[in-house]
Scaffold this active site. Structure first.
Site, PDB file in Angstrom:
ATOM      1  N   ALA A 152       0.827  -1.212   0.000  1.00  0.00           N
ATOM      2  CA  ALA A 152       0.000   0.000   0.000  1.00  0.00           C
ATOM      3  C   ALA A 152       0.859   1.259   0.000  1.00  0.00           C
ATOM      4  O   ALA A 152       0.607   2.212  -0.746  1.00  0.00           O
ATOM      5  CB  ALA A 152      -0.939  -0.001   1.200  1.00  0.00           C
ATOM      6  N   TYR A 153       1.890   1.261   0.831  1.00  0.00           N
ATOM      7  CA  TYR A 153       2.776   2.418   0.921  1.00  0.00           C
ATOM      8  C   TYR A 153       3.536   2.622  -0.386  1.00  0.00           C
ATOM      9  O   TYR A 153       3.594   3.732  -0.925  1.00  0.00           O
ATOM     10  CB  TYR A 153       3.742   2.215   2.084  1.00  0.00           C
ATOM     11  CG  TYR A 153       4.746   3.325   2.275  1.00  0.00           C
ATOM     12  CD1 TYR A 153       4.342   4.583   2.705  1.00  0.00           C
ATOM     13  CD2 TYR A 153       6.103   3.117   2.040  1.00  0.00           C
ATOM     14  CE1 TYR A 153       5.257   5.607   2.893  1.00  0.00           C
ATOM     15  CE2 TYR A 153       7.028   4.126   2.223  1.00  0.00           C
ATOM     16  CZ  TYR A 153       6.601   5.364   2.651  1.00  0.00           C
ATOM     17  OH  TYR A 153       7.513   6.378   2.834  1.00  0.00           O
ATOM     18  N   ALA A 154       4.112   1.539  -0.916  1.00  0.00           N
ATOM     19  CA  ALA A 154       4.882   1.650  -2.159  1.00  0.00           C
ATOM     20  C   ALA A 154       4.003   2.091  -3.319  1.00  0.00           C
ATOM     21  O   ALA A 154       4.427   2.873  -4.176  1.00  0.00           O
ATOM     22  CB  ALA A 154       5.566   0.321  -2.477  1.00  0.00           C
ATOM     23  N   SER A 156       1.406   4.020  -3.158  1.00  0.00           N
ATOM     24  CA  SER A 156       1.149   5.460  -3.025  1.00  0.00           C
ATOM     25  C   SER A 156       2.350   6.272  -3.482  1.00  0.00           C
ATOM     26  O   SER A 156       2.215   7.329  -4.103  1.00  0.00           O
ATOM     27  CB  SER A 156       0.780   5.805  -1.573  1.00  0.00           C
ATOM     28  OG  SER A 156       1.907   5.745  -0.712  1.00  0.00           O
TER      29      SER A 156
END
Length: 244
Positions: A152-154, A156
């Site tokens: 999810a972070y990557a 974004s």
């Protein structure tokens, strides 16, 4: 103040890498609007540290995903210092989870700050930054490392990387650069939280330098992009000691 002084807005400027960036730009001679989300004490401490070192700074509370708050942030910088030359969008959140277990409300929160926040801040920057200025966004080396639990972070941050080259072209003729910095594992409270000493050693070993980065390592590169590095434009600069 000197009317020729460059003025920087730094989001996420009260802690971690954002604070190091704010302090470095102030040391470079820029007046800094330190934008922060909620920690009034940390923001005051950052401003006091800059002032103690002989710099100029003001703290402004702003949710980067709220267009009215971001507009007010830029208004405050212009009112205090006369304009905006540099925008560093270091605000971001990270939540880790295997994709199969990810709660979608967590995904939405990550994307609200990291993707929508980048759009909102960049939109205002595109409208306000003066000729000769610079916009610097923050990605992550995890987009290359592909570490489990970071989907999810990557994702974004991959969106953040897509924005810069397009905005750089849209600002043709205005002498404004747009780049992203992608730090590798960096010794911040956000990164170290919840990790064992063994995990930290293993991650530090990803770099041939044999250590974690420091916030100051990242701030050094931002300083260049925010000032003398005028021929770097529309790029993502990976700042990770060779980890990827």
């Amino acid at each position: 103040m000197n009317g020729n002084k460059r003025v920087a807005v730094v989001t996420g400027g009260s802690r971690g890498i954002g604070r190091a960036v704010a302090e470095r730009l102030a040391a470079d001679g820029q007046a800094v609007a330190v934008a922060y989300g909620s920690d009034d004490t940390a923001a005051r401490e950052t401003v006091l540290a800059i002032e103690k070192a002989g710099g100029e700074a003001v703290a402004v509370r702003a949710d980067v995903a709220d267009e009215e708050a971001v507009r007010a942030l830029f208004d405050a910088a212009e009112h205090q210092y006369g304009g905006v030359d540099v925008v560093v969008n270091a605000a971001g959140i990270m939540r880790l989870s295997p994709l199969a277990e990810l709660e979608l409300d967590v995904l939405d929160r990550i994307h609200r700050t990291n993707v929508r926040g980048t759009f909102v801040v960049n939109r205002e920057a595109a409208r306000r930054v003066r000729s000769g200025g610079a916009i610097v966004n923050f990605s992550t080396t995890v987009t290359r490392l592909s570490l489990p639990a970071y989907a999810a972070y990557a994702a974004s941050k991959a969106a953040v990387e897509a924005i810069g080259p397009i905005l750089a072209k849209e600002l043709r003729g205005r002498d404004i650069t747009v780049n992203a910095v992608a730090p590798g594992p960096t010794a911040t409270e956000l990164f170290l939280d919840g990790k064992s000493e063994e995990q930290v050693r293993q991650i530090a070993g990803l770099s041939p330098m044999g250590r974690l980065g420091t916030p100051e390592d990242i701030a050094e590169v931002v300083s260049s992009l925010a000032g003398p590095a005028r021929w770097i434009n529309g790029q993502t600069v990976y700042v990770n000691g060779g980890a990827a």
